[in-house]
Scaffold this motif. Structure first.
Motif, PDB file in Angstrom:
ATOM      1  N   VAL A 215       0.837  -1.204   0.000  1.00 20.08           N
ATOM      2  CA  VAL A 215       0.000   0.000   0.000  1.00 20.08           C
ATOM      3  C   VAL A 215       0.872   1.255   0.000  1.00 20.08           C
ATOM      4  CG1 VAL A 215      -1.744   1.307   1.283  1.00 20.08           C
ATOM      5  CG2 VAL A 215      -1.863  -1.195   1.216  1.00 20.08           C
ATOM      6  N   LEU A 216       0.609   2.140  -0.939  1.00 24.36           N
ATOM      7  CA  LEU A 216       1.279   3.445  -0.992  1.00 24.36           C
ATOM      8  C   LEU A 216       0.230   4.531  -0.817  1.00 24.36           C
ATOM      9  CD1 LEU A 216       3.769   5.286  -1.619  1.00 24.36           C
ATOM     10  CD2 LEU A 216       3.041   5.194  -4.025  1.00 24.36           C
ATOM     11  N   GLU A 217       0.457   5.433   0.126  1.00 22.88           N
ATOM     12  CA  GLU A 217      -0.448   6.549   0.347  1.00 22.88           C
ATOM     13  C   GLU A 217       0.205   7.836  -0.142  1.00 22.88           C
ATOM     14  OE1 GLU A 217      -3.361   5.700   3.968  1.00 22.88           O
ATOM     15  OE2 GLU A 217      -1.299   5.946   4.655  1.00 22.88           O
ATOM     16  N   ILE A 218      -0.536   8.609  -0.933  1.00 21.61           N
ATOM     17  CA  ILE A 218      -0.037   9.902  -1.393  1.00 21.61           C
ATOM     18  C   ILE A 218      -1.113  10.957  -1.178  1.00 21.61           C
ATOM     19  CG2 ILE A 218       1.538   8.911  -3.097  1.00 21.61           C
ATOM     20  CD1 ILE A 218      -0.512   9.525  -5.255  1.00 21.61           C
ATOM     21  N   ARG A 219      -0.686  12.143  -0.847  1.00 24.39           N
ATOM     22  CA  ARG A 219      -1.633  13.234  -0.653  1.00 24.39           C
ATOM     23  C   ARG A 219      -1.838  13.975  -1.969  1.00 24.39           C
ATOM     24  NH1 ARG A 219      -0.906  17.009   4.358  1.00 24.39           N
ATOM     25  NH2 ARG A 219       0.344  18.087   2.805  1.00 24.39           N
ATOM     26  N   TYR A 220      -3.091  14.341  -2.230  1.00 19.12           N
ATOM     27  CA  TYR A 220      -3.428  15.065  -3.450  1.00 19.12           C
ATOM     28  C   TYR A 220      -2.626  16.361  -3.537  1.00 19.12           C
ATOM     29  CZ  TYR A 220      -6.125  18.027  -6.634  1.00 19.12           C
ATOM     30  OH  TYR A 220      -6.499  18.877  -7.647  1.00 19.12           O
ATOM     31  N   GLU A 221      -2.495  17.052  -2.415  1.00 19.75           N
ATOM     32  CA  GLU A 221      -1.770  18.325  -2.408  1.00 19.75           C
ATOM     33  C   GLU A 221      -0.311  18.123  -2.812  1.00 19.75           C
ATOM     34  OE1 GLU A 221      -5.289  18.388   0.180  1.00 19.75           O
ATOM     35  OE2 GLU A 221      -3.508  17.091   0.149  1.00 19.75           O
ATOM     36  N   ASP A 222       0.298  17.024  -2.362  1.00 22.09           N
ATOM     37  CA  ASP A 222       1.688  16.736  -2.737  1.00 22.09           C
ATOM     38  C   ASP A 222       1.786  16.335  -4.212  1.00 22.09           C
ATOM     39  OD1 ASP A 222       2.475  17.241  -0.141  1.00 22.09           O
ATOM     40  OD2 ASP A 222       2.331  15.139   0.472  1.00 22.09           O
ATOM     41  N   LEU A 223       0.779  15.603  -4.698  1.00 21.13           N
ATOM     42  CA  LEU A 223       0.764  15.215  -6.104  1.00 21.13           C
ATOM     43  C   LEU A 223       0.781  16.449  -7.000  1.00 21.13           C
ATOM     44  CD1 LEU A 223       0.390  13.049  -8.345  1.00 21.13           C
ATOM     45  CD2 LEU A 223      -2.085  13.314  -8.021  1.00 21.13           C
ATOM     46  N   ILE A 224       0.082  17.491  -6.599  1.00 16.82           N
ATOM     47  CA  ILE A 224       0.010  18.716  -7.398  1.00 16.82           C
ATOM     48  C   ILE A 224       1.249  19.578  -7.209  1.00 16.82           C
ATOM     49  CG2 ILE A 224      -1.266  20.860  -7.757  1.00 16.82           C
ATOM     50  CD1 ILE A 224      -2.682  18.343  -8.794  1.00 16.82           C
ATOM     51  N   LEU A 225       1.660  19.772  -5.971  1.00 17.56           N
ATOM     52  CA  LEU A 225       2.737  20.724  -5.678  1.00 17.56           C
ATOM     53  C   LEU A 225       4.138  20.109  -5.785  1.00 17.56           C
ATOM     54  CD1 LEU A 225       1.083  22.521  -2.621  1.00 17.56           C
ATOM     55  CD2 LEU A 225       1.083  23.241  -5.029  1.00 17.56           C
ATOM     56  N   LYS A 226       4.231  18.808  -5.612  1.00 21.02           N
ATOM     57  CA  LYS A 226       5.521  18.118  -5.712  1.00 21.02           C
ATOM     58  C   LYS A 226       5.367  16.924  -6.661  1.00 21.02           C
ATOM     59  CE  LYS A 226       5.764  17.545  -1.215  1.00 21.02           C
ATOM     60  NZ  LYS A 226       6.301  17.180   0.139  1.00 21.02           N
ATOM     61  N   SER A 227       4.831  17.206  -7.829  1.00 20.34           N
ATOM     62  CA  SER A 227       4.417  16.152  -8.743  1.00 20.34           C
ATOM     63  C   SER A 227       5.550  15.204  -9.132  1.00 20.34           C
ATOM     64  CB  SER A 227       3.780  16.760  -9.996  1.00 20.34           C
ATOM     65  OG  SER A 227       4.662  17.681 -10.616  1.00 20.34           O
ATOM     66  N   GLU A 228       6.708  15.734  -9.444  1.00 16.69           N
ATOM     67  CA  GLU A 228       7.808  14.871  -9.882  1.00 16.69           C
ATOM     68  C   GLU A 228       8.238  13.913  -8.781  1.00 16.69           C
ATOM     69  OE1 GLU A 228      12.079  15.230 -12.276  1.00 16.69           O
ATOM     70  OE2 GLU A 228      10.746  16.964 -12.054  1.00 16.69           O
ATOM     71  N   GLU A 229       8.360  14.434  -7.574  1.00 14.72           N
ATOM     72  CA  GLU A 229       8.762  13.602  -6.433  1.00 14.72           C
ATOM     73  C   GLU A 229       7.733  12.495  -6.170  1.00 14.72           C
ATOM     74  OE1 GLU A 229       8.889  14.116  -1.580  1.00 14.72           O
ATOM     75  OE2 GLU A 229       9.440  15.833  -2.840  1.00 14.72           O
ATOM     76  N   ILE A 230       6.452  12.846  -6.198  1.00 16.67           N
ATOM     77  CA  ILE A 230       5.403  11.876  -5.885  1.00 16.67           C
ATOM     78  C   ILE A 230       5.262  10.839  -6.990  1.00 16.67           C
ATOM     79  CG2 ILE A 230       2.938  11.596  -5.462  1.00 16.67           C
ATOM     80  CD1 ILE A 230       4.577  12.829  -3.140  1.00 16.67           C
ATOM     81  N   LEU A 231       5.305  11.255  -8.237  1.00 11.32           N
ATOM     82  CA  LEU A 231       5.144  10.310  -9.338  1.00 11.32           C
ATOM     83  C   LEU A 231       6.339   9.365  -9.443  1.00 11.32           C
ATOM     84  CD1 LEU A 231       3.482  12.668 -11.950  1.00 11.32           C
ATOM     85  CD2 LEU A 231       2.423  10.716 -10.784  1.00 11.32           C
ATOM     86  N   GLU A 232       7.510   9.846  -9.075  1.00 10.22           N
ATOM     87  CA  GLU A 232       8.665   8.942  -9.019  1.00 10.22           C
ATOM     88  C   GLU A 232       8.454   7.884  -7.934  1.00 10.22           C
ATOM     89  OE1 GLU A 232      13.551   9.073  -8.779  1.00 10.22           O
ATOM     90  OE2 GLU A 232      12.393  10.845  -8.163  1.00 10.22           O
ATOM     91  N   LYS A 233       7.877   8.311  -6.811  1.00  6.20           N
ATOM     92  CA  LYS A 233       7.580   7.371  -5.730  1.00  6.20           C
ATOM     93  C   LYS A 233       6.546   6.339  -6.180  1.00  6.20           C
ATOM     94  CE  LYS A 233       7.257   9.105  -1.635  1.00  6.20           C
ATOM     95  NZ  LYS A 233       6.753   9.801  -0.412  1.00  6.20           N
ATOM     96  N   VAL A 234       5.545   6.784  -6.936  1.00  8.72           N
ATOM     97  CA  VAL A 234       4.527   5.870  -7.464  1.00  8.72           C
ATOM     98  C   VAL A 234       5.168   4.832  -8.381  1.00  8.72           C
ATOM     99  CG1 VAL A 234       2.540   5.706  -9.023  1.00  8.72           C
ATOM    100  CG2 VAL A 234       2.592   7.487  -7.251  1.00  8.72           C
ATOM    101  N   CYS A 235       6.026   5.287  -9.279  1.00  8.91           N
ATOM    102  CA  CYS A 235       6.685   4.356 -10.206  1.00  8.91           C
ATOM    103  C   CYS A 235       7.577   3.372  -9.465  1.00  8.91           C
ATOM    104  CB  CYS A 235       7.502   5.139 -11.242  1.00  8.91           C
ATOM    105  SG  CYS A 235       6.499   6.044 -12.444  1.00  8.91           S
ATOM    106  N   ARG A 236       8.249   3.852  -8.446  1.00  9.30           N
ATOM    107  CA  ARG A 236       9.105   2.968  -7.652  1.00  9.30           C
ATOM    108  C   ARG A 236       8.261   1.907  -6.946  1.00  9.30           C
ATOM    109  NH1 ARG A 236      11.809   6.722  -5.593  1.00  9.30           N
ATOM    110  NH2 ARG A 236      10.752   6.962  -3.586  1.00  9.30           N
ATOM    111  N   HIS A 237       7.108   2.312  -6.449  1.00 10.89           N
ATOM    112  CA  HIS A 237       6.195   1.386  -5.773  1.00 10.89           C
ATOM    113  C   HIS A 237       5.703   0.303  -6.719  1.00 10.89           C
ATOM    114  CE1 HIS A 237       3.179   0.027  -2.912  1.00 10.89           C
ATOM    115  NE2 HIS A 237       2.202   0.264  -3.776  1.00 10.89           N
ATOM    116  N   LEU A 238       5.503   0.675  -7.976  1.00 12.07           N
ATOM    117  CA  LEU A 238       4.985  -0.272  -8.966  1.00 12.07           C
ATOM    118  C   LEU A 238       6.088  -1.016  -9.714  1.00 12.07           C
ATOM    119  CD1 LEU A 238       2.077   1.854 -10.505  1.00 12.07           C
ATOM    120  CD2 LEU A 238       1.999   0.268  -8.578  1.00 12.07           C
ATOM    121  N   GLY A 239       7.337  -0.632  -9.469  1.00  8.63           N
ATOM    122  CA  GLY A 239       8.455  -1.304 -10.119  1.00  8.63           C
ATOM    123  C   GLY A 239       8.564  -1.002 -11.596  1.00  8.63           C
TER     124      GLY A 239
END
Length: 330
Positions: free
Chosen positions: A181-205
């Motif tokens: 399970v990976l939890e991300i905040r909507y506000e971080d997705l918008i304001l720190k999009s690159e950091e959060i999306l990299e974390k999403v990709c890492r979570h999914l391999g």
């Protein structure tokens, strides 16, 4: 691998799902209301026996929530309603049905990962993770004040909107530390999009490249997508915008009393959690309302989430009682 995207409604999940759908490895279409239905996990044979009734009248997810939608938006996956119900009848269990559906999605999109986004998936995370142990979950979180304002724009009351957020967030409490399970905040997705999306990709391999999420080059072919609800301020295809962050500050609605809303003991027992207030759960995600513990517990009565849903429960009881008779007509 199946990716289960869940959240409270109005958390930006449609925007997020369209970002996922731009990745060359991920296909993410419209909401199916599949993984949120207890009957798939608890009694698949009953689903097959009552397929005509449920196909035409739906079935609630009592006692967790009352919406009756099931296997909707099938046309966006290139499947007619009768086609997907034929698949239900031909499958031995939910794993076989979902496996066949996954193969279909990956074949028409030429991708290798299927992400299914339905916010109410959050209520059934326990059974989902048990049946699909190799899956991944992404939980999108948003400031409940903005969610309440968004729900109110769609005709909900401040109380029902607060209840819904609280129930959803309580449903995932026991799974927050699960490695799947990976939890991300909507506000971080918008304001720190690159950091959060990299974390999403890492979570999914999978490989991360920010350009994937900024253009439609790898948008899934074979899937139809809608633009969503008219009440939304930001269109999912409009890109990253902070316009929907902090919308509650523009509202004249008094949200202070809703901070004390607390789960009923009955609803908390469904998820094996202790009853917490909306403010207490929100603070665990970094949303501080400036409400002291004393103020949370004193001076105002706490509201309660009611998990009973009498009307939907009655409808399910009627279907169960008369299913053999009505099914014979079909």
């Amino acid at each position: 691998m199946i990716v289960n995207v869940c959240c409270s409604g109005s958390s930006g999940s449609t925007f997020f799902s369209q970002l996922l759908n731009r990745h060359p490895d991920i296909a993410c279409g419209e909401e199916l209301s599949l993984f949120s239905k207890p009957i798939f996990y608890e009694d698949y044979n009953r689903l097959k026996r009552w397929n005509q009734l449920i196909r035409n009248f739906g079935i609630s997810s009592n006692p967790y929530f009352q919406d009756r939608a099931i296997l909707v938006n099938t046309d966006s996956y290139g499947l007619r309603k009768r086609d997907i119900w034929t698949r239900v009848m031909e499958s031995s269990d939910v794993k076989a049905f979902v496996g066949g559906l996954e193969d279909h999605v990956l074949e028409i999109t030429n991708k290798r990962i299927w992400a299914e986004k339905t916010p109410t998936n959050i209520y059934m995370l326990g059974p989902f993770l048990k049946v699909f142990p190799n899956s991944k979950v992404i939980h999108l979180v948003r400031d409940p004040r903005d969610i309440i304002i968004s729900f109110m724009a769609r005709g909900h009351t401040v109380v029902s909107a607060g209840d819904f957020w609280l129930a959803c967030m309580s449903a995932i409490r026991n799974y927050r530390q699960d490695a799947r399970v990976l939890e991300i905040r909507y506000e971080d997705l918008i304001l720190k999009s690159e950091e959060i999306l990299e974390k999403v990709c890492r979570h999914l391999g999978i490989r991360f490249d920010m350009n994937y999420f900024l253009e439609d080059r790898y948008l899934s072919k074979g899937l139809k997508r809608s633009e969503g609800l008219k009440s939304w301020r930001i269109r999912p295809s409009a890109g990253f915008s902070a316009a929907s962050i902090g919308r509650y500050k523009e509202s004249k609605v008094d949200l202070e009393n809703i901070f004390t809303i607390t789960l009923s003991r009955e609803f908390a027992a469904l998820f094996h959690v202790t009853p917490l207030s909306l403010a207490e759960i929100a603070e665990n995600y970094g949303y501080s309302f400036g409400v002291s513990q004393q103020k949370k517990c004193e001076g105002r009565p706490c509201l309660r989430v009611d998990a009973r849903g009498p009307l939907s429960r009655i409808a399910d009881m009627v279907i169960e009682k008369y299913a053999p008779i009505i099914s014979s007509i079909y």
